[in-house]
Design a protein around this motif. Structure first.
Motif, PDB file in Angstrom:
ATOM      1  N   TYR A   1       0.855  -1.182   0.000  1.00 53.45           N
ATOM      2  CA  TYR A   1       0.000   0.000   0.000  1.00 53.45           C
ATOM      3  C   TYR A   1       0.894   1.237   0.000  1.00 53.45           C
ATOM      4  O   TYR A   1       1.873   1.292   0.747  1.00 53.45           O
ATOM      5  N   GLY A   2       0.561   2.229  -0.812  1.00 53.01           N
ATOM      6  CA  GLY A   2       1.190   3.527  -0.666  1.00 53.01           C
ATOM      7  C   GLY A   2       0.653   4.155   0.604  1.00 53.01           C
ATOM      8  O   GLY A   2      -0.478   3.876   1.012  1.00 53.01           O
ATOM      9  N   ALA A   3       1.438   4.976   1.250  1.00 51.05           N
ATOM     10  CA  ALA A   3       0.972   5.674   2.451  1.00 51.05           C
ATOM     11  C   ALA A   3       1.772   6.960   2.597  1.00 51.05           C
ATOM     12  O   ALA A   3       2.997   6.952   2.419  1.00 51.05           O
TER      13      ALA A   3
ATOM     14  N   VAL B   1      -2.771   8.788   4.899  1.00 55.32           N
ATOM     15  CA  VAL B   1      -3.693   8.126   3.968  1.00 55.32           C
ATOM     16  C   VAL B   1      -3.041   6.857   3.442  1.00 55.32           C
ATOM     17  O   VAL B   1      -1.866   6.875   3.038  1.00 55.32           O
ATOM     18  N   LEU B   2      -3.793   5.756   3.461  1.00 53.58           N
ATOM     19  CA  LEU B   2      -3.372   4.524   2.791  1.00 53.58           C
ATOM     20  C   LEU B   2      -3.890   4.574   1.360  1.00 53.58           C
ATOM     21  O   LEU B   2      -5.062   4.887   1.135  1.00 53.58           O
ATOM     22  N   HIS B   3      -3.014   4.270   0.410  1.00 57.63           N
ATOM     23  CA  HIS B   3      -3.364   4.272  -1.013  1.00 57.63           C
ATOM     24  C   HIS B   3      -3.382   2.850  -1.548  1.00 57.63           C
ATOM     25  O   HIS B   3      -2.740   1.960  -0.992  1.00 57.63           O
ATOM     26  N   GLU B   4      -4.056   2.665  -2.680  1.00 56.59           N
ATOM     27  CA  GLU B   4      -4.232   1.320  -3.228  1.00 56.59           C
ATOM     28  C   GLU B   4      -3.002   0.753  -3.917  1.00 56.59           C
ATOM     29  O   GLU B   4      -2.914  -0.459  -4.125  1.00 56.59           O
ATOM     30  N   LYS B   5      -2.022   1.591  -4.281  1.00 60.72           N
ATOM     31  CA  LYS B   5      -0.838   1.136  -5.013  1.00 60.72           C
ATOM     32  C   LYS B   5       0.430   1.673  -4.357  1.00 60.72           C
ATOM     33  O   LYS B   5       0.382   2.673  -3.645  1.00 60.72           O
ATOM     34  N   PRO B   6       1.585   1.068  -4.651  1.00 59.72           N
ATOM     35  CA  PRO B   6       2.856   1.643  -4.201  1.00 59.72           C
ATOM     36  C   PRO B   6       3.063   3.029  -4.823  1.00 59.72           C
ATOM     37  O   PRO B   6       2.531   3.327  -5.894  1.00 59.72           O
ATOM     38  N   THR B   7       3.853   3.852  -4.189  1.00 57.95           N
ATOM     39  CA  THR B   7       4.085   5.224  -4.640  1.00 57.95           C
ATOM     40  C   THR B   7       4.978   5.262  -5.873  1.00 57.95           C
ATOM     41  O   THR B   7       6.058   4.677  -5.893  1.00 57.95           O
ATOM     42  N   ALA B   8       4.514   5.988  -6.899  1.00 57.61           N
ATOM     43  CA  ALA B   8       5.297   6.185  -8.125  1.00 57.61           C
ATOM     44  C   ALA B   8       6.364   7.250  -7.880  1.00 57.61           C
ATOM     45  O   ALA B   8       6.173   8.158  -7.065  1.00 57.61           O
ATOM     46  N   THR B   9       7.466   7.156  -8.609  1.00 60.09           N
ATOM     47  CA  THR B   9       8.559   8.110  -8.420  1.00 60.09           C
ATOM     48  C   THR B   9       8.956   8.850  -9.694  1.00 60.09           C
ATOM     49  O   THR B   9       9.749   9.782  -9.626  1.00 60.09           O
TER      50      THR B   9
END
Length: 193
Positions: free
Chosen positions: A91-93, A166-174
C-alpha cells in the motif's frame, strides 16, 4: 511515556517503542522537549473516530493502524503499523495536509510537503519525493500486518503541520509526471502531528 534520546535506546525498546518523546533541535543550542504525536485506532466505515475505511476490500473494517512520530536533531521519524489488511500487498501511504472525514479520502487534501510545490497536483519529483514528503509505503505479510518507517531531514513548523496519514491502493510512483501518486485512497487516519 518513554523518553528516547538515542538510536541505541530505540533498539533496546524494539517494537514496544510506539509512544515516544524526543528532544529536537529548534536552532542553536536550544533544545525543546515535545510529546510524540500518536494514534492507535480501528478502521471503520462512516461514523466517528480517527480511522476511516472507504474501500472495505482493501482496508477492512476492524483492521487497525498505529502512527507515531518524533522530532530529534532536526529530523522527523514517523512509524506506521497496520494489521488486518490484505495479505502480501504493498500500500502507498503518505502524510496529508488535512484530517480525515467519514465522507471521503479526498477530504484529507494533498500530501504534506515541507517545501510546497507551486503547481498542483504535485507530480514533480523535485517536490514529490520521500525527503520533502513523509512516504510510509507498507507491505503486509501473510497475516495482513505490516510496518514502515520514514525519516525526513526536517521538523514541522508550528504553524503548518500534517494532519493525517492516507493509505493508497498502489505503491508510490517516483517518475516525473506521476511522482507521489499511488492510486485511490481506501483508508485514512487522522494524526495529531
Amino acid at each position: 511515556m518513554i523518553h528516547v534520546r538515542s538510536a541505541a535506546s530505540i533498539a533496546l525498546l524494539g517494537s514496544a517503542a510506539l509512544v515516544l518523546t524526543a528532544c529536537g533541535g529548534s536552532g542553536g543550542d536550544q533544545q525543546r522537549q515535545s510529546a510524540a504525536p500518536r494514534v492507535s485506532a480501528t478502521f471503520a466505515q462512516g461514523g466517528e473516530g480517527p480511522a476511516h475505511t472507504y474501500d472495505a476490500a482493501l482496508v477492512p473494517a476492524g483492521s487497525t493502524v498505529e502512527v507515531s512520530s518524533a522530532e530529534q536533531d532536526g529530523s522527523t521519524v514517523t512509524v506506521l503499523k497496520v494489521t488486518g489488511l490484505q495479505p502480501n500487498r504493498t500500500y502507498g501511504a503518505h502524510a496529508h495536509t488535512k484530517p480525515c472525514t467519514a465522507a471521503s479520502g479526498a477530504d484529507a487534501g494533498p500530501h504534506y510537503q515541507f517545501s510546497e510545490d507551486p503547481v498542483t497536483p504535485s507530480v514533480d519529483p523535485s517536490y514529490a519525493n520521500p525527503m520533502n514528503e513523509i512516504w510510509l509505503d507498507v507491505t503486509t505479510d501473510a497475516n495482513g500486518a505490516g510496518e514502515s518507517t520514514a525519516t525526513v531531514p526536517w521538523v514541522f513548523p508550528d504553524d503548518r503541520r500534517a494532519e493525517s496519514v492516507v493509505l493508497h491502493e498502489k505503491p508510490t510512483a517516483t517518475h516525473a509526471g506521476h511522482a507521489g501518486t499511488a492510486g485511490g485512497r481506501p483508508g485514512c487516519v487522522t494524526v495529531d502531528f
